[in-house]
Design an enzyme around this catalytic site. Structure first.
Site, PDB file in Angstrom:
ATOM      1  N   ASP A 142       2.278  -7.396   2.953  1.00  0.00           N
ATOM      2  CA  ASP A 142       0.933  -7.455   3.538  1.00  0.00           C
ATOM      3  C   ASP A 142       0.904  -8.211   4.865  1.00  0.00           C
ATOM      4  O   ASP A 142       1.785  -9.022   5.158  1.00  0.00           O
ATOM      5  CB  ASP A 142      -0.023  -8.178   2.574  1.00  0.00           C
ATOM      6  CG  ASP A 142      -0.406  -7.315   1.380  1.00  0.00           C
ATOM      7  OD1 ASP A 142       0.208  -6.249   1.184  1.00  0.00           O
ATOM      8  OD2 ASP A 142      -1.315  -7.714   0.635  1.00  0.00           O
ATOM      9  N   HIS A 176       4.697 -11.139   2.143  1.00  0.00           N
ATOM     10  CA  HIS A 176       4.067 -10.985   3.464  1.00  0.00           C
ATOM     11  C   HIS A 176       5.155 -10.853   4.525  1.00  0.00           C
ATOM     12  O   HIS A 176       5.995 -11.749   4.630  1.00  0.00           O
ATOM     13  CB  HIS A 176       3.152 -12.174   3.744  1.00  0.00           C
ATOM     14  CG  HIS A 176       1.973 -12.231   2.815  1.00  0.00           C
ATOM     15  ND1 HIS A 176       2.064 -12.746   1.535  1.00  0.00           N
ATOM     16  CD2 HIS A 176       0.700 -11.783   2.962  1.00  0.00           C
ATOM     17  CE1 HIS A 176       0.880 -12.631   0.942  1.00  0.00           C
ATOM     18  NE2 HIS A 176       0.035 -12.047   1.783  1.00  0.00           N
TER      19      HIS A 176
HETATM   20 ZN    ZN Z   1      -3.403 -10.241   3.079  1.00  0.00          ZN
END
Ligand code: ZN
Length: 362
Positions: A126, A280
């Site tokens: 993400d 991430h």
């Molecule tokens: Zn996020």
């Protein structure tokens, strides 16, 4: 590091961030914040200039070389096995009503066959794409010949400056290498706290930026912090978006120790018998965590010759969803599943003294 942790202190479902926190993050995200992480230094990553002489038709070589490994050319999955590239078109949605509770349960994956050791894992990243770190993630995925899903934020893709152009090329490369790209809003706003007009802007402007970069409309949608109210749910439903959440996370936005994060991921994967992993692709420590995780998953790969022995198989998201559709978990929601898991783990534990048993229960 303390300042960075403060800004993103309530990341990844740890609690609701304030509107100001989200905006501050959007402004502060950048190499300066990344450079503050100790892991960045530990990886001895070269400084990556983002301005290119030719206006960013190609990625600058220094940007593609963020991985500290020697630069051997690794064949990309689609070069060695074209059939391994997942279909990009939307598949039958398992959650056309975009129901959040159902999405949390679906993220837990298929019900496993009794006595089967096969555990499915799918990887998601993400908040990128980020020039300094996403190429290192791509390189690792190519080395292990696996496909993942990237939930991008549109803010890095919209501009006409060189960095934005190079970032659009990077997202195109993500798709060209066989990965899926989903929408993670324009600049990571908590959608339950902003006006309806801005909710639609967060979804639609980001989708347009992703489509401009990749040539494909992103049907996968992951709301920041996994939160969506009824208005957001209807907006997702009207756009035929597939609401995608996760079941296993490293909390890598608030931690920096790759070993600690890897051990945490490993523990969750063992306990939950696979799952959708959230990392991430904007932090060097997350890249280091991924490196550990991929090595461990390879070492503990599922062996069809020994079907009852526990082992992991990294699959793309469409495969994960198809298997989930074929064998849905028999629970109404994630809480019921959690209770069933707890009971199963209690049963499998060796009998313990009453006092230690009390301590071990959550
Ligand atoms: Zn996020």
């Amino acid at each position: 590091m303390a300042a960075a942790a403060l800004v993103v202190g309530s990341w990844v479902g740890l609690g609701k961030p304030s509107y100001e926190q989200g905006s501050a993050w959007a402004e502060k995200t950048g190499s300066e914040a990344l450079a503050r992480t100790g892991a960045a230094k530990a990886l001895a990553v070269k400084a990556a200039p983002v301005e290119t002489a030719d206006g960013g038709a190609d990625l600058p070589s220094s940007v593609t070389e963020t991985d500290s490994q020697p630069d051997e050319r690794v064949a990309l999955p689609h070069e060695t096995d074209p059939a391994s590239v997942p279909a990009m078109e939307p598949w039958p949605s398992l959650n056309p009503e975009a129901d959040l509770q159902k999405a949390w349960l679906l993220a837990e994956g298929p019900a496993r066959k009794p006595k089967s050791g096969r555990r499915l894992v799918t990887l998601t990243f993400d908040d990128g794409p980020f020039l300094e770190t996403t190429p290192a993630v791509l390189k690792l995925l190519a080395r292990y010949k696996v496909h993942a899903t990237f939930f991008a934020v549109g803010q890095y893709l919209e501009g006409e400056d060189k960095r934005s152009r190079v970032t659009r090329n990077l997202l195109k490369r993500v798709v060209d290498e066989g990965h899926l790209v989903g929408n993670h809003t324009l600049d990571h706003q908590l959608l339950t706290t902003i006006s309806h007009t801005r909710v639609l802007e967060q979804i639609d402007r980001s989708a347009a930026a992703i489509e401009r970069a990749t040539g494909k409309y992103p049907y996968l949608f992951r709301p920041p912090y996994g939160q969506l109210d009824d208005f957001g749910r209807k907006a997702a439903q009207e756009r035929h978006l597939d609401l995608m959440l996760w079941s296993v996370e490293a909390r890598d936005m608030v931690r920096d120790d790759p070993q600690e994060m890897f051990r945490d991921l490993m523990g969750q994967l063992v306990y939950k018998e696979g799952g959708i992993v959230l990392l991430h692709d904007i932090r060097f420590s997350s890249v280091a965590t991924l490196r550990e995780l991929l090595a461990w998953l390879k070492l503990h790969k599922y062996d069809p010759q020994k079907p009852s022995r526990p082992g992991y198989e990294i699959v793309d998201l469409p495969t994960y969803l198809r298997e989930t559709q074929a064998a849905p978990m028999p629970y109404a929601n994630r809480e019921e599943l959690d209770k069933a898991r707890e009971r199963a783990h209690d049963k499998s534990r060796p009998p313990a003294a009453p006092e230690s048993r009390r301590v071990s229960r959550r």
